[in-house]
Design an enzyme around this catalytic site. Structure first.
Site, PDB file in Angstrom:
ATOM      1  N   HIS A 361      12.768   9.169 -12.577  1.00  0.00           N
ATOM      2  CA  HIS A 361      12.242   8.282 -11.541  1.00  0.00           C
ATOM      3  C   HIS A 361      11.408   7.133 -12.065  1.00  0.00           C
ATOM      4  CE1 HIS A 361      13.259  10.309  -7.728  1.00  0.00           C
ATOM      5  NE2 HIS A 361      13.305  11.390  -8.484  1.00  0.00           N
ATOM      6  N   LYS A 552       3.022   0.690   0.750  1.00  0.00           N
ATOM      7  CA  LYS A 552       3.460   1.545  -0.360  1.00  0.00           C
ATOM      8  C   LYS A 552       2.207   2.031  -1.071  1.00  0.00           C
ATOM      9  CE  LYS A 552       5.897  -2.034  -1.773  1.00  0.00           C
ATOM     10  NZ  LYS A 552       7.205  -1.521  -2.184  1.00  0.00           N
ATOM     11  N   ARG A 553       2.321   2.997  -1.991  1.00  0.00           N
ATOM     12  CA  ARG A 553       1.160   3.412  -2.752  1.00  0.00           C
ATOM     13  C   ARG A 553       0.509   2.228  -3.458  1.00  0.00           C
ATOM     14  NH1 ARG A 553      -0.196   8.979  -3.241  1.00  0.00           N
ATOM     15  NH2 ARG A 553      -1.826   8.168  -4.608  1.00  0.00           N
ATOM     16  N   LYS A 558       2.913  -2.477  -8.553  1.00  0.00           N
ATOM     17  CA  LYS A 558       3.485  -2.920  -7.283  1.00  0.00           C
ATOM     18  C   LYS A 558       2.872  -4.252  -6.814  1.00  0.00           C
ATOM     19  CE  LYS A 558       4.492   1.814  -5.619  1.00  0.00           C
ATOM     20  NZ  LYS A 558       5.890   1.812  -5.113  1.00  0.00           N
ATOM     21  N   THR A 660      12.306   2.513  -1.875  1.00  0.00           N
ATOM     22  CA  THR A 660      13.077   2.857  -0.687  1.00  0.00           C
ATOM     23  C   THR A 660      12.471   2.176   0.535  1.00  0.00           C
ATOM     24  OG1 THR A 660      11.781   4.894  -0.520  1.00  0.00           O
ATOM     25  CG2 THR A 660      13.984   5.074  -1.489  1.00  0.00           C
ATOM     26  N   LYS A 664      14.303   0.560   3.983  1.00  0.00           N
ATOM     27  CA  LYS A 664      13.916   0.835   5.368  1.00  0.00           C
ATOM     28  C   LYS A 664      13.672  -0.475   6.111  1.00  0.00           C
ATOM     29  CE  LYS A 664      11.286   4.800   3.700  1.00  0.00           C
ATOM     30  NZ  LYS A 664       9.908   5.156   3.294  1.00  0.00           N
TER      31      LYS A 664
HETATM   32  C1  LIG Z   1       9.322   5.022   2.103  1.00  0.00           C
HETATM   33  C2  LIG Z   1       7.927   5.474   1.871  1.00  0.00           C
HETATM   34  C3  LIG Z   1       7.340   5.276   0.633  1.00  0.00           C
HETATM   35  C4  LIG Z   1       8.037   4.562  -0.508  1.00  0.00           C
HETATM   36  O1  LIG Z   1       7.797   3.188  -0.391  1.00  0.00           O
HETATM   37  P1  LIG Z   1       8.104   2.175  -1.610  1.00  0.00           P
HETATM   38  O2  LIG Z   1       7.874   0.845  -1.001  1.00  0.00           O
HETATM   39  O3  LIG Z   1       9.524   2.385  -1.980  1.00  0.00           O
HETATM   40  O4  LIG Z   1       7.150   2.514  -2.683  1.00  0.00           O
HETATM   41  C5  LIG Z   1       6.045   5.707   0.454  1.00  0.00           C
HETATM   42  N1  LIG Z   1       5.351   6.304   1.447  1.00  0.00           N
HETATM   43  C6  LIG Z   1       5.897   6.506   2.670  1.00  0.00           C
HETATM   44  C7  LIG Z   1       5.081   7.158   3.743  1.00  0.00           C
HETATM   45  C8  LIG Z   1       7.200   6.100   2.927  1.00  0.00           C
HETATM   46  O5  LIG Z   1       7.727   6.310   4.134  1.00  0.00           O
END
Ligand SMILES: *Cc1c(COP(=O)(O)O)cnc(C)c1O
Length: 817
Positions: A361, A552-553, A558, A660, A664
């Site tokens: 990952h 995101k985190r 990032k 991901t 979305k």
């Molecule tokens: C989809 C999702 C992530 C991943 O987000 P990235 O932008 O790909 O880092 C992290 N936390 C939650 C709650 C999510 O739904």
């Protein structure tokens, strides 16, 4: 999908069941029950239906005999189950009606559920989407995880700073969807020593653990979309073995006996809150072994119960390792096959090395797990012997391939030499697995070229790509009912199971009427989010503004601080440049920082302080708002994502393996501003260059700039807008009377060397935002691009990801019920 097998739903008996649970399970009455108790009783009543199908699926002879995948993950970020399961069960409307007759609004009841936040971020969420897609497509699957008592911490802000609170997700009443499976409990050892015994004239090594705990499984039902298939997500909880150590208890050594009890209670107490960062703690390794050992035993139990021989394990079972966290399952299976089942090394290896597959990952060095050899030696002495033997045999292969090349041996060895010798878990995974995959095309290419080039040379068919995906049931059908209805009106209702069909709406991208309807749905979703922000944060938002979203985190790679620099640039221009014009914009952030990640927390603080000032500055006429939504989690993502106009995916190229969140938001009609990183590259391929805003250095550009000796001051001194924006962090503009409070972010970007090249990408980033601003003024043009994003990202359904795993790695077949 078998519409003919659609559940026979009996409303009256369902309502009786809810009432029965109110009194029998929750000791209350229809008259006095709280909203929460109604939710719990409804959840239990629904869970009865899925438990029936879970047990029926488990007992199905065809499924018992079929090849299964076992998805091992320390994290499953599943989010709330009730709403999603209702959609999968095809009962959403019926339950809405049944509960309305009992005087309760389903939407309000669903709000009573706490998110099971049993994961940190993308990796855990991926595991949840994969379970959904396996069940939806009826591939025999068991998910194995841990039943943490506390999930990811709850986040709040105090004076702009992150506060963490424990997340007791299952509540005092217990989570209504889970079922205890005490008959499937396992005993797991730790510590102790290895004995050599002679059995039938053969020398056998036996591990004698010094401490034993119990692994108690809880099953959560993963309901296949519109099918009767229900597969388990099996979560292990650690319990002390009662009456713990009877011997020491009787000896009067009460404290020693209690001590084991305390240790056992700790193992699954809490999820480690680090995303993409390993912290080498003993308890974490104990979690990993506890998870692996319980899961491997359960897999072998099922395999043997189906009447199969151990030699046929790889034909019947695949064990997919979600990152290196469950790596210790490899030496555990070897140990069981040799020490408990009496196999030779070669026979055991022939089985084990064809059973495991590993998903990588990340390339981030701080995220690649290594464990001190001394720790594994103490905690798992027999496993350390087996790791040494795997390494010994592997290094013979290396010497045969590159004779006399000591450097190659040192680089590839499972053991990293040094003052403290370390075990490299990724190397063990690649050596012990029959397939290794990256999670997006670019990432998998970098795994081959940069991370494991020698392994690729030694095992040329082992490395694969499987691009990540998301489940369209949760991330479109459930979270965006308005858009779902609009899509269904145009192309029918099969798209949630066949997402490529969305391409059928591309033909309406230029249709003025459809554009209006599509944008009206977006507006409603923006209003829903604006209402949430007003109710919970007291900030009023204009839904005509561009909703610009980075969720995101929190991580330097990032680059939330690059987003922040852009906010500062807009603010600076609004104040200082009378000719500057912009479409009103709301910049949303949502992100948790690992509690020990100092700079990440400083960046959160800076964003919050800047938001306070900007949101209340009468000079900018409401053109710019900054909203940091606290406690980012799946249920919050479900509100934010459908409301996004702009999706920020701005990691430094080469650092985000896939992402991901990007998928979305594109699916829900946000336009991406992003770097050539992770799955952004493939999103661009699908939607076309006109419908995405790509900026910044690509992987080669990053390498070039770094090799030339990057100096952030070169950019700072050459770009007046950048300098003015950054300098805003220095004074007391955002922290009145206390200059310098935001220095940490400033320093990391200048004297700290700006390791993720925010300054190098700043100008190109600002330009891309300007292009988006200009495009937004042409609403028809914007609508067309948004529609095409929804239409053209069908590839990113996790159903497709799972089919890729099935066809290229798992080699198993669906069994429909
Ligand atoms: C989809 C999702 C992530 C991943 O987000 P990235 O932008 O790909 O880092 C992290 N936390 C939650 C709650 C999510 O739904």
């Amino acid at each position: 999908m078998k519409p003919t097998q659609q559940k026979q739903f009996d409303k009256a008996s369902f309502q009786d069941s809810v009432k029965k649970h109110l009194s029998a399970t929750y000791a209350t009455t229809i008259e006095t029950a709280s909203e929460r108790q109604w939710y719990l009783a409804m959840g239990r009543a629904l869970a009865e239906l899925t438990t029936f199908d879970l047990l029926a699926t488990e007992a199905d002879e065809r499924i018992k005999k079929a090849k299964s995948v076992n998805y091992l993950s320390l994290e499953f970020l599943i989010g709330r189950l009730t709403g999603n399961n209702l959609i999968s069960m095809g009962l959403y409307e019926q339950i809405t009606e049944a509960m309305a007759e009992l005087g309760h609004n389903l939407t309000d009841l669903l709000e009573e559920e706490r998110d099971p936040s049993l994961g940190n971020g993308g990796l855990g969420r991926l595991a949840a989407c994969f379970m959904d897609s396996c069940a939806a497509q009826e591939y025999p699957t068991v998910g194995y995880g841990l039943h943490y008592e506390y999930g990811l911490f709850k986040q709040s802000f105090k004076d702009g700073r992150q506060q963490e609170a424990p997340d007791a997700w299952s509540g005092v009443e217990g989570y209504p969807w889970e079922v205890a499976r005490p008959e499937l409990a396992q005993e797991i050892g730790f510590y102790g020593h290895v004995e050599v015994v002679s059995e039938n004239g053969k020398e056998v090594r036996k591990w004698v653990p010094g401490m034993t705990v119990k692994a108690m499984p809880w099953d959560l039902p993963i309901v296949g979309y519109e099918s009767n298939t229900v597969y388990p997500l099996r979560l292990w909880e650690c319990k002390a073995i009662a009456p713990f150590s009877l011997a020491s208890f009787n000896n009067g050594d009460y404290f020693e006996a209690q001590h084991a009890l305390i240790d056992a209670g700790n193992i699954t107490k809490v999820l480690y809150p680090n995303d993409n960062h390993e912290k080498g703690k003993t308890l974490r390794l104990m979690q990993q072994y506890f998870h692996s050992a319980a899961s491997v035993r359960d897999i072998l139990r099922r395999h043997e119960a189906a009447g199969y021989t151990l030699a046929s394990l790889p034909k019947q079972e695949t064990i997919q390792l979600n990152d290196t966290h469950p790596t210790i399952a490899i030496p555990e299976l070897m140990r069981i096959l040799m020490d408990e089942k009496g196999m030779s090394w070669d026979d055991a290896w022939a089985i084990s090395s064809k059973t495991f597959a590993y998903t990588n990952h990340t390339l981030l060095p701080e995220a690649l797990e290594t464990w001190p050899e001394s720790l594994i030696q103490r905690l798992l002495p027999r496993h350390m012997e087996i790791i040494f033997e795997i390494n010994h045999r592997f290094l013979q292969e290396v010497r045969a391939m590159w004779p006399g090349d000591g450097e190659k041996q040192a680089k590839l060895s499972i053991i990293q030499e040094g003052f403290h010798r370390m075990v490299r878990m990724a190397n063990l995974c690649v050596i012990g697995s029959y397939a290794v995959n990256g999670v997006a095309a670019l990432h998998s290419q970098l795994v081959k070229k940069d991370l494991f080039p020698e392994f690729d040379a030694m095992y040329p068919t082992r490395l694969h790509n499987v691009t990540n995906g998301i489940t369209p049931r949760r991330w479109l059908k459930f979270c965006n009912p308005g858009l779902s209805a609009l899509i269904t009106e145009k192309i029918g209702n099969e798209w949630p199971a066949k997402l490529e069909q969305l391409e059928g709406i591309a033909q309406f991208a230029d249709d003025a009427e459809f554009q209006k309807e599509y944008m009206a749905v977006k507006k409603q979703n923006k209003q829903r989010l604006a209402d949430w922000v007003s109710d919970n944060m007291g900030i009023e938002l204009d839904t005509n503004a561009i909703f610009d979203v980075q969720i995101k985190r929190l991580h330097e790679y990032k680059r939330q601080h690059l987003d922040l620099l852009h906010v500062l640039a807009l603010y600076h221009r609004l104040l200082k440049d009378p000719s500057f014009d912009m479409v009103p914009r709301v910049v949303f952030f949502a992100a948790k920082a690992a509690p020990g990640y100092h700079l990440a927390k400083e960046i959160i603080f800076a964003i919050n302080k800047i938001a306070e000032k900007v949101n209340n500055d009468p000079r900018i006429g409401g053109k710019l708002k900054v909203v940091f939504i606290p406690d980012y989690r799946v249920s919050m993502a479900e509100i934010i994502i459908p409301a996004a106009d702009v999706s920020q995916q701005i990691s430094m190229a080469g650092k985000e393996a896939s992402g991901t969140g990007n998928m979305k938001m594109a699916l829900n009609g946000a336009l991406t501003i992003g770097t050539m990183d992770g799955a952004n590259v493939e999103i661009r391929e699908e939607v076309g260059d006109d419908n995405i805003y790509i900026f910044g250095l690509d992987v080669d550009g990053v390498k070039r700039v770094k090799a030339a000796g990057y100096n952030p001051y070169d950019y700072y001194n050459a770009d007046p807008l950048l300098k003015s924006s950054l300098d805003l962090l220095l004074g007391d503009e955002f922290t009145p009377g206390k200059p310098g409070l935001l220095r940490a972010t400033y320093d990391s970007l200048l004297d700290g060397g700006d390791p993720y090249l925010c300054l190098a990408d700043f100008a190109s980033y600002v330009e891309a935002h300007e292009a988006m601003d200009a495009q937004y003024r042409d609403q028809a043009g914007w609508a067309k691009k948004a529609i095409l994003n929804t239409a053209l990202v069908g590839k990113f359904s996790s159903d497709r990801s799972i089919r890729d795993y099935v066809n290229n790695i798992w080699k198993l077949e669906a069994v429909s019920r």
